[in-house]
Write an enzyme that holds these catalytic residues in place. Sequence first.
Site, PDB file in Angstrom:
ATOM      1  N   SER A  21       0.837  -1.196   0.000  1.00 45.83           N
ATOM      2  CA  SER A  21       0.000   0.000   0.000  1.00 45.83           C
ATOM      3  C   SER A  21       0.882   1.261   0.000  1.00 45.83           C
ATOM      4  CB  SER A  21      -0.956  -0.044   1.186  1.00 45.83           C
ATOM      5  OG  SER A  21      -1.991   0.903   1.047  1.00 45.83           O
ATOM      6  N   ASP A  55      -9.699  -4.016  -5.168  1.00 40.41           N
ATOM      7  CA  ASP A  55      -8.924  -2.881  -4.678  1.00 40.41           C
ATOM      8  C   ASP A  55      -9.235  -1.666  -5.541  1.00 40.41           C
ATOM      9  OD1 ASP A  55      -7.087  -1.147  -3.607  1.00 40.41           O
ATOM     10  OD2 ASP A  55      -5.309  -2.285  -4.232  1.00 40.41           O
ATOM     11  N   HIS A  66      -7.993  -5.109  -0.834  1.00 38.73           N
ATOM     12  CA  HIS A  66      -6.762  -4.418  -0.450  1.00 38.73           C
ATOM     13  C   HIS A  66      -6.295  -4.959   0.902  1.00 38.73           C
ATOM     14  CE1 HIS A  66      -3.970  -1.042  -0.881  1.00 38.73           C
ATOM     15  NE2 HIS A  66      -4.027  -0.944   0.437  1.00 38.73           N
TER      16      HIS A  66
END
Length: 348
Positions: free
Chosen positions: A191, A290, A320
Amino acid sequence: MTLTESGGMENKDPETAAGKHRRLSPPALPWSVRLQVFSLVTAVDLVQRADGTVNRFLFSFADRQAPATARPDAHGVRSADVAVDASRGLWARVFSPLSADRPLPVVVYVHGGGFALLTAASTLMDAMCRRFCRELGAVVVSVNYRLAPEHRFPAAYDDGVDVLRHLSASGLPADVAVPVDLSRCFLAGDSAGGNIAHHVAQRWASSVSSPIRLAGVILLQPFFGGEERTEAELRLEGVGAVVNMRRADWCWRAFLPEGADRNHPAAHVTDEADLAEGFPPAMVVVGGYDTLQDWQRRYAATLRRKGKAVQVVEFPEAIHSFYAFPELADSGKLVAAMRAFVESNSDA
């Protein structure tokens, strides 16, 4: 899992995959994972203040911290914290096995959390890095960078580079008893950590020679963005997405310089014109649930257009941060793909 590879100037555009995951129903997840995800996003929503600050006291109740321990766990992995620059609170946690019959690669890992949350000692990150150490057959160095909004761009990038410099100058701590090969050093991150890993790799590849050779970068659902609202952001809004537009926008406002918009080069890397000549091979992981997936595919396409080797690994059913939940089958498949990438890019 879908895997595509490219090196040099092959004309393969991962953006063509953007329309594959057109669904509006929430992903099928075990109840245990649903509960953990719900707890995490609820905590994030509660601590992200409207004025752009973080209620760190409140978040501390959700963010359990794990101490480093010299005693090996059930899988033979131990950890130690290393001070890099005490004046600014920069340190790293090193995970290593008890023994090795050959020099091991080093994975310098940068955690996610929207640039503003979590630490290298967070239980979630500690457990994940232990797993990577065990299953990748590598020594893992987890970077505890300074957090936004107290420390905005480029503080996190500076910290990542300085951990590499410290590793180059001082090596690993003496209590890491296994041999390592710094010519097989990989930058990895999830991320926001994937975003940081990209920018650190870009800086390092442009710098002077060092005992550390970046053999590759592994970006797990990296956090890139721009002012544009992509098809995936709009389609997945309100479908239980871990990263929705509101949370993402808050993170960019906290991290980017005051007054900057999301087209700032830190976020919008798909138009990057000055990619370093020595930028290493990349592995980019994309999840079908995501909201950031279109930006990730565009990033991979940018690398390919610039003649860089890039491997895109897609998990159509993945949310995610799916990699943080070992009970998910895709999490195990990801670790296997990471190990294959490390092994295939370990030759000097």
